[in-house]
Write a protein that holds these residues in place. Structure first.
Motif, mmCIF file in Angstrom:
data_model
loop_
_atom_site.group_PDB
_atom_site.id
_atom_site.type_symbol
_atom_site.label_atom_id
_atom_site.label_comp_id
_atom_site.label_asym_id
_atom_site.label_seq_id
_atom_site.Cartn_x
_atom_site.Cartn_y
_atom_site.Cartn_z
ATOM 1 N N ARG A 118 14.754 -14.449 15.438
ATOM 2 C CA ARG A 118 13.529 -14.063 14.722
ATOM 3 C C ARG A 118 12.874 -12.829 15.349
ATOM 4 O O ARG A 118 11.648 -12.774 15.492
ATOM 5 C CB ARG A 118 12.536 -15.220 14.687
ATOM 6 C CG ARG A 118 12.987 -16.412 13.850
ATOM 7 C CD ARG A 118 11.864 -17.440 13.756
ATOM 8 N NE ARG A 118 12.188 -18.532 12.864
ATOM 9 C CZ ARG A 118 12.884 -19.616 13.201
ATOM 10 N NH1 ARG A 118 13.362 -19.724 14.430
ATOM 11 N NH2 ARG A 118 13.109 -20.572 12.327
ATOM 12 N N ASN A 119 13.686 -11.872 15.722
ATOM 13 C CA ASN A 119 13.101 -10.631 16.232
ATOM 14 C C ASN A 119 12.518 -9.831 15.070
ATOM 15 O O ASN A 119 13.077 -9.789 13.980
ATOM 16 C CB ASN A 119 14.164 -9.821 16.995
ATOM 17 C CG ASN A 119 14.212 -10.202 18.455
ATOM 18 O OD1 ASN A 119 13.157 -10.291 19.118
ATOM 19 N ND2 ASN A 119 15.385 -10.466 18.975
ATOM 20 N N SER A 146 11.249 -6.786 20.908
ATOM 21 C CA SER A 146 10.909 -7.806 21.911
ATOM 22 C C SER A 146 9.720 -7.387 22.765
ATOM 23 O O SER A 146 9.066 -8.227 23.381
ATOM 24 C CB SER A 146 12.125 -8.117 22.791
ATOM 25 O OG SER A 146 12.346 -7.080 23.730
ATOM 26 N N LEU A 147 9.429 -6.103 22.817
ATOM 27 C CA LEU A 147 8.251 -5.651 23.569
ATOM 28 C C LEU A 147 7.078 -5.294 22.652
ATOM 29 O O LEU A 147 6.141 -4.620 23.064
ATOM 30 C CB LEU A 147 8.601 -4.472 24.482
ATOM 31 C CG LEU A 147 8.969 -4.905 25.913
ATOM 32 C CD1 LEU A 147 10.364 -5.477 25.977
ATOM 33 C CD2 LEU A 147 8.798 -3.783 26.908
ATOM 34 N N GLY A 148 7.153 -5.732 21.408
ATOM 35 C CA GLY A 148 6.000 -5.609 20.537
ATOM 36 C C GLY A 148 6.029 -4.454 19.554
ATOM 37 O O GLY A 148 5.102 -4.293 18.763
ATOM 38 N N PHE A 149 7.075 -3.645 19.598
ATOM 39 C CA PHE A 149 7.191 -2.592 18.594
ATOM 40 C C PHE A 149 7.631 -3.184 17.255
ATOM 41 O O PHE A 149 8.155 -4.297 17.191
ATOM 42 C CB PHE A 149 8.187 -1.516 19.052
ATOM 43 C CG PHE A 149 7.645 -0.640 20.152
ATOM 44 C CD1 PHE A 149 6.624 0.260 19.894
ATOM 45 C CD2 PHE A 149 8.140 -0.741 21.447
ATOM 46 C CE1 PHE A 149 6.103 1.066 20.912
ATOM 47 C CE2 PHE A 149 7.624 0.049 22.470
ATOM 48 C CZ PHE A 149 6.608 0.955 22.201
ATOM 49 N N ALA A 202 16.267 -4.688 18.020
ATOM 50 C CA ALA A 202 15.868 -6.020 18.488
ATOM 51 C C ALA A 202 15.199 -5.935 19.852
ATOM 52 O O ALA A 202 14.174 -6.589 20.105
ATOM 53 C CB ALA A 202 17.086 -6.951 18.530
ATOM 54 N N GLY A 203 15.760 -5.129 20.734
ATOM 55 C CA GLY A 203 15.162 -4.955 22.059
ATOM 56 C C GLY A 203 13.784 -4.315 21.981
ATOM 57 O O GLY A 203 12.853 -4.712 22.683
ATOM 58 N N LEU A 204 13.641 -3.329 21.112
ATOM 59 C CA LEU A 204 12.333 -2.682 20.920
ATOM 60 C C LEU A 204 11.314 -3.697 20.405
ATOM 61 O O LEU A 204 10.164 -3.739 20.854
ATOM 62 C CB LEU A 204 12.454 -1.526 19.929
ATOM 63 C CG LEU A 204 13.277 -0.304 20.368
ATOM 64 C CD1 LEU A 204 13.581 0.595 19.170
ATOM 65 C CD2 LEU A 204 12.546 0.476 21.454
#
Lengths: 319, 309
Positions: free
Chosen positions: A100-101, A70-73, A66-68
């Protein structure tokens, strides 16, 4: 009987992940061990820097993905369906689905045909859990071509996706031209008495059952519906109105899975008799696939018998 | 008169500055003002997690006024630092800090937990753009922060991930899964802060399986650890500075705090995890906070703070 060519499903998963890596620089693979089993090892070998390995820690796998995202990956979190889905169910719900990630969760070793390894390596209630999440797209896959096409779709699609994928050498139903369409079912075979409505790996047995039925003078259609959520309600309504008897097929518990999703549509629009092929509120065990097909009544003769029950109820309703 | 504490730090941009007592006093003023907003909102709305909000005020005021890099006019500026409030029940304190910083209007605090409010009971990224991740289902924020930090490194972005956890939250296994992966990827752009207030959900931590020795646990997981009094603003700022100087490993600040800090009858009282205040108790709290505010009033002017441009 159809003489099926077979191909190993998990190989298709591994190879398609590499193809995704080639096509999309944003695609990353997040592993929770098991890379040798689910064949994400191929991606790791070609793209070691784009592989995130969290170890046997699926909750963390989902949160990191989810964190990845969030930066467009576009992270593909890949492991066995049991661990990819319910082991991390709340992380999926809160950190992926609700927000909605753009995380793709790949549940390999879904269903019961997972190499005679027993219940802990099978998964029969992931569809139920995943399709209850409001923003989740849920897909089940039938063969190597559908696996590839569904994975390509997921990379292009913006939003959380859960894909069920099998493991073993399995009959190849489609060819290279096959294209997955979100929310769409597809006729493989026309039929006017009853329709076998399939999602996932039992598709070849649905086709064989339709042939059996034909030999007995029953016109059985076969529709493949990989998109469980969203589901092709329009096609289900057409089948309900024009055919009036349905057998659903899935390598999943019949409670809460694809059959339930179909029944939700028919119940709300045009109720017709439905028989459900799948795990009958039971767990499986470790055994060769043929033995499991027979034990759980997933073989073509059992499917044909279910079709006749549905047809019989239809005819009695219409008297 | 400007008195120099002789503490030389660098800010988030890498610029050196001398930490003055005036600057600290100004931050103290902001903290007390934030506490007043927390207590007022608690009284007006009749609900809220007072204790967990009050314990983290210094940590958050320091972050939002001194540390984090963000664009006040654009919550989704792509290169912003990411702050994840993993202890999502600290929402009231977090919103009060956002209001203090001018990122939301103070009057919006009056909508806290009401139908359609951006200020949901637990922080919610679907409602309020300043929130990076919806939390409250404890144990998940650090994994997300790890993902952010890995992504930032992959993109060679100079952004940092900050994650504030509760102490009780660290009973979640997910936290330690995340801790392992942060060390594996040597995430020196990740800072975890634990608001250690020694109480959780109506009981003391002693009732629970022990988290101690807490700092040693993090060290064993490969983290650089800093233990501070989390109400000592100078210590907080120095810890943030030290975390930025620490390379090749993630840092955790263990902030030994007082739950309910700043309201005498709430401090270290298990019953003030959630709940509301009566009119009389509200008055007592206000008198205590206002007394400190008047002592600090000469430092209210933002000229004493960091120049935010």
């Amino acid at each position: 009987m159809a003489n099926w060519k077979k191909a190993p499903i998990r190989e298709a998963l591994g190879k398609t992940l590499v193809e995704l890596g080639d096509r999309y620089p944003q695609v990353l693979v997040v592993n929770a061990d098991l890379r040798n089993s689910v064949k994400s090892i191929y991606f790791m070998e070609k793209y070691p820097d784009r592989t995130i390995e969290v170890g046997i820690a699926e909750q963390n796998m989902i949160g990191v993905a989810a964190g990845l995202a969030s930066l467009g990956f576009i992270p593909f979190a890949v492991t066995f369906a049991r661990f990819a889905s319910k082991r991390a169910a709340d992380q999926i719900s809160m950190s992926v689905d609700y927000c909605r990630n753009n995380v793709k969760i790949i549940g390999a070793y879904a269903g019961i045909f997972t190499g005679a390894q027993g219940v802990s390596q099978q998964m029969i209630d992931d569809t139920a859990a995943m399709r209850a999440m409001p923003n989740m797209t849920v897909i089940d896959t039938a063969d190597v071509h559908e696996v590839r096409s569904a994975l390509l779709f997921a990379a292009e699609f913006s939003g959380p996706v859960y894909i069920r994928i099998g493991r073993d050498e399995w009959p190849v139903v489609f060819d290279e031209t096959y294209t997955f369409e979100l929310g769409k079912g597809r006729w493989l075979r026309e039929g006017s008495d009853v329709v076998l409505l399939n999602s996932g790996i039992l598709l070849p047995y649905a086709v064989e059952a339709a042939e059996l039925l034909e030999s007995e003078g029953i016109s059985a259609g076969v529709v493949n519906m990989p998109s469980i959520k969203p589901i092709d309600a329009a096609l289900i309504n057409d089948i309900s109105r024009n055919v009036g008897a349905i057998v659903t097929l899935e390598a999943h518990n019949v409670q809460g899975g694809f059959g339930s999703a179909v029944a939700e549509v028919t119940a709300a629009n045009y109720p017709v008799p439905i028989e459900m092929i799948g795990l009958r509120n039971e767990y499986s065990e470790s055994a060769p696939n043929d033995a499991l097909l027979e034990k759980h009544h997933l073989n073509p003769p059992w499917i044909a018998a279910a079709a006749k029950r549905a047809l019989d109820r239809k005819n009695r309703l219409r008297c | 008169m400007v008195s120099d504490l002789s503490v030389l730090l660098t800010d988030r941009q890498g610029q050196p500055y001398s930490l003055t007592s005036e600057r600290i006093k100004h931050l103290e003023y902001l903290c007390e003002s934030t506490r007043r907003d927390i207590v007022d909102t608690l009284y007006k709305i009749g609900r809220g997690h007072a204790g967990p909000s009050l314990s983290m005020v210094e940590l958050l005021i320091s972050l939002y006024f001194e540390e984090l890099r963000f664009d006040p006019s654009d919550p989704k500026w792509p290169d912003r630092d990411r702050f994840i409030l993993s202890k999502g029940h600290g929402s009231l304190g977090y919103y009060a800090v956002l209001a203090q910083r001018g990122l939301i209007e103070k009057r919006e605090l009056d909508t806290f937990e009401s139908l359609g409010s951006r200020l949901q009971g637990h922080v919610d990224s679907n409602w309020l753009p300043w929130v990076e991740l919806t939390t409250g289902s404890l144990g998940q924020g650090l994994s997300y922060a790890v993902g952010v930090a890995i992504a930032a490194k992959r993109q060679a972005k100079d952004l940092r991930a900050y994650c504030l956890l509760g102490d009780g939250e660290c009973q979640e296994g997910n936290v330690w899964e995340a801790a392992m992966s942060a060390a594996k990827y040597r995430l020196d752009n990740l800072l975890a802060i634990v608001d250690w207030n020694n109480l959780q959900g109506g009981v003391t931590l002693e009732v629970m399986p022990s988290l101690e020795p807490f700092a040693l646990k993090w060290q064993a997981f490969g983290w650089h650890t800093i233990e501070i009094n989390g109400h000592d603003l100078q210590a907080v700022l120095q810890a943030y500075h030290q975390a930025r100087q620490t390379k090749e490993k993630p840092t955790v600040i263990i902030a030994r705090n007082i739950k309910g800090k700043g309201v005498s009858y709430m401090e270290n009282k298990v019953e003030w995890h959630g709940g509301t205040v009566t009119k009389e108790l509200h008055q007592i709290a206000l008198e205590e906070i206002n007394a400190r505010l008047s002592e600090l009033s000469q430092y209210a002017d933002e000229k004493y703070g960091r120049n935010h441009g």
